[in-house]
Design a protein around this motif. Structure first.
Motif, PDB file in Angstrom:
ATOM      1  N   GLY A 185       2.459   9.180  -0.510  1.00  0.00           N
ATOM      2  CA  GLY A 185       2.486   8.738   0.879  1.00  0.00           C
ATOM      3  C   GLY A 185       1.567   7.555   1.113  1.00  0.00           C
ATOM      4  N   VAL A 186       0.365   7.634   0.533  1.00  0.00           N
ATOM      5  CA  VAL A 186      -0.598   6.537   0.679  1.00  0.00           C
ATOM      6  C   VAL A 186      -0.065   5.275   0.024  1.00  0.00           C
ATOM      7  CG1 VAL A 186      -2.879   5.717   0.000  1.00  0.00           C
ATOM      8  CG2 VAL A 186      -2.607   8.032   0.894  1.00  0.00           C
ATOM      9  N   SER A 235       3.040   4.521  -0.551  1.00  0.00           N
ATOM     10  CA  SER A 235       4.177   4.022   0.234  1.00  0.00           C
ATOM     11  C   SER A 235       3.701   3.307   1.484  1.00  0.00           C
ATOM     12  CB  SER A 235       5.093   5.191   0.618  1.00  0.00           C
ATOM     13  OG  SER A 235       6.223   4.728   1.328  1.00  0.00           O
ATOM     14  N   TYR A 236       2.719   3.872   2.163  1.00  0.00           N
ATOM     15  CA  TYR A 236       2.165   3.264   3.373  1.00  0.00           C
ATOM     16  C   TYR A 236       1.579   1.884   3.064  1.00  0.00           C
ATOM     17  CZ  TYR A 236      -0.807   2.528   7.456  1.00  0.00           C
ATOM     18  OH  TYR A 236      -1.411   1.980   8.567  1.00  0.00           O
ATOM     19  N   ASN A 237       0.777   1.833   1.999  1.00  0.00           N
ATOM     20  CA  ASN A 237       0.160   0.564   1.622  1.00  0.00           C
ATOM     21  C   ASN A 237       1.207  -0.481   1.239  1.00  0.00           C
ATOM     22  OD1 ASN A 237      -2.411   1.559   2.068  1.00  0.00           O
ATOM     23  ND2 ASN A 237      -2.743   2.144  -0.062  1.00  0.00           N
ATOM     24  N   VAL A 246       2.754  -1.816   4.454  1.00  0.00           N
ATOM     25  CA  VAL A 246       1.823  -2.724   5.123  1.00  0.00           C
ATOM     26  C   VAL A 246       1.800  -4.079   4.416  1.00  0.00           C
ATOM     27  CG1 VAL A 246      -0.622  -3.149   5.611  1.00  0.00           C
ATOM     28  CG2 VAL A 246       0.371  -0.911   6.096  1.00  0.00           C
ATOM     29  N   ILE A 255      11.389   0.752   4.341  1.00  0.00           N
ATOM     30  CA  ILE A 255      11.206   1.782   5.376  1.00  0.00           C
ATOM     31  C   ILE A 255      12.443   2.664   5.535  1.00  0.00           C
ATOM     32  CG2 ILE A 255       9.552   0.371   6.640  1.00  0.00           C
ATOM     33  CD1 ILE A 255      11.763  -0.164   8.719  1.00  0.00           C
ATOM     34  N   GLY A 264       9.414   6.163   1.821  1.00  0.00           N
ATOM     35  CA  GLY A 264       9.043   5.197   2.855  1.00  0.00           C
ATOM     36  C   GLY A 264       9.596   5.540   4.218  1.00  0.00           C
ATOM     37  N   VAL A 288       7.223   7.997   5.828  1.00  0.00           N
ATOM     38  CA  VAL A 288       5.993   7.314   6.228  1.00  0.00           C
ATOM     39  C   VAL A 288       6.252   6.449   7.458  1.00  0.00           C
ATOM     40  CG1 VAL A 288       4.262   5.609   5.529  1.00  0.00           C
ATOM     41  CG2 VAL A 288       5.076   7.320   3.883  1.00  0.00           C
ATOM     42  N   ALA A 289       7.384   5.747   7.460  1.00  0.00           N
ATOM     43  CA  ALA A 289       7.715   4.864   8.582  1.00  0.00           C
ATOM     44  C   ALA A 289       7.885   5.654   9.872  1.00  0.00           C
ATOM     45  CB  ALA A 289       8.987   4.084   8.273  1.00  0.00           C
ATOM     46  N   ALA A 322       4.288   6.818  10.861  1.00  0.00           N
ATOM     47  CA  ALA A 322       3.355   5.732  11.190  1.00  0.00           C
ATOM     48  C   ALA A 322       3.917   4.762  12.229  1.00  0.00           C
ATOM     49  CB  ALA A 322       2.976   4.974   9.922  1.00  0.00           C
TER      50      ALA A 322
END
Length: 205
Positions: free
Chosen positions: A22-23, A25-27, A30, A163, A168, A171-172, A175
């Motif tokens: 998850g981290v 994918s988030y990074n 971004v 996303i 992703g 996460v999308a 977030a």
């Protein structure tokens, strides 16, 4: 007891793996978002450069005897229309606003192309150092605009795909990452003339 510890350890390991994914994918999302912003800045910078060069071109061309006023008027009006639909700083997520802005910029491209084609009929103008310098600067700017637009399109595609794909997409949704508006060629200008500035010939894109 031993079995419970093993099960708890397995669950913890799974949670850590999922958290790590998850981290990551988030990074990644971004990073892609920042790439879009950088690509848009390049487009905006090149359009601003062209915007600033046009008055100099118009002023130089006006010095040529009997130059077609309608061509100058068209370019001046097209340039003014850009200011009426200028986007706020940064990338817009509104497809309608982005389309209107790009359509205004495409009108400038078409008017600029026509002016430079007409200029080919004025040998005295073509031999003017100031005109030749502006012609070369505009040619380089148009090339950089084309590259910047392609980079932006590729960046938006990569982000929008990221996303939508798992994980992703999860996460999308958590977030609040949303799809970015993509550049499209406005109707009616899919085959606008493209000018080879050194020869004055037209060809279809």
């Amino acid at each position: 007891m031993k079995g419970c510890l093993i099960a708890a350890g397995a669950v913890l390991l799974v949670l850590l793996l999922l958290g790590g994914c998850g981290v990551a994918s988030y990074n990644g999302i971004v990073t892609r978002q920042e790439t879009i912003q950088a690509a848009w800045s390049q487009i905006d910078n090149q359009y601003q450069r062209r915007f600033d060069l046009i008055p100099q071109l118009v002023s130089t061309v006006q010095g040529a005897a009997d130059f077609e006023k309608s061509t100058l008027t068209e370019l001046t009006e097209a340039r003014a229309s850009v200011g009426k639909v200028a986007l706020p700083s940064g990338v817009t997520d509104d497809p309608a606003k982005l389309a209107a802005y790009m359509q205004a910029q495409d009108k400038v491209s078409s008017a600029l192309s026509r002016l430079l084609v007409v200029a080919e009929n004025y040998p005295s103008l073509k031999s003017t150092e100031g005109f030749l310098s502006l012609q070369a600067e505009l040619a380089g700017t148009e090339s950089r605009i084309a590259v910047a637009r392609k980079d932006y399109i590729d960046s938006v595609n990569a982000y929008n795909v990221a996303i939508r794909r798992f994980p992703g997409s999860l996460v999308a949704s958590v977030a609040g990452f949303e799809k970015h508006a993509q550049l499209e060629v406005p109707a009616g200008v899919q085959e606008r003339p493209k000018v080879e500035f050194d020869s004055g010939k037209k060809k279809k894109e």
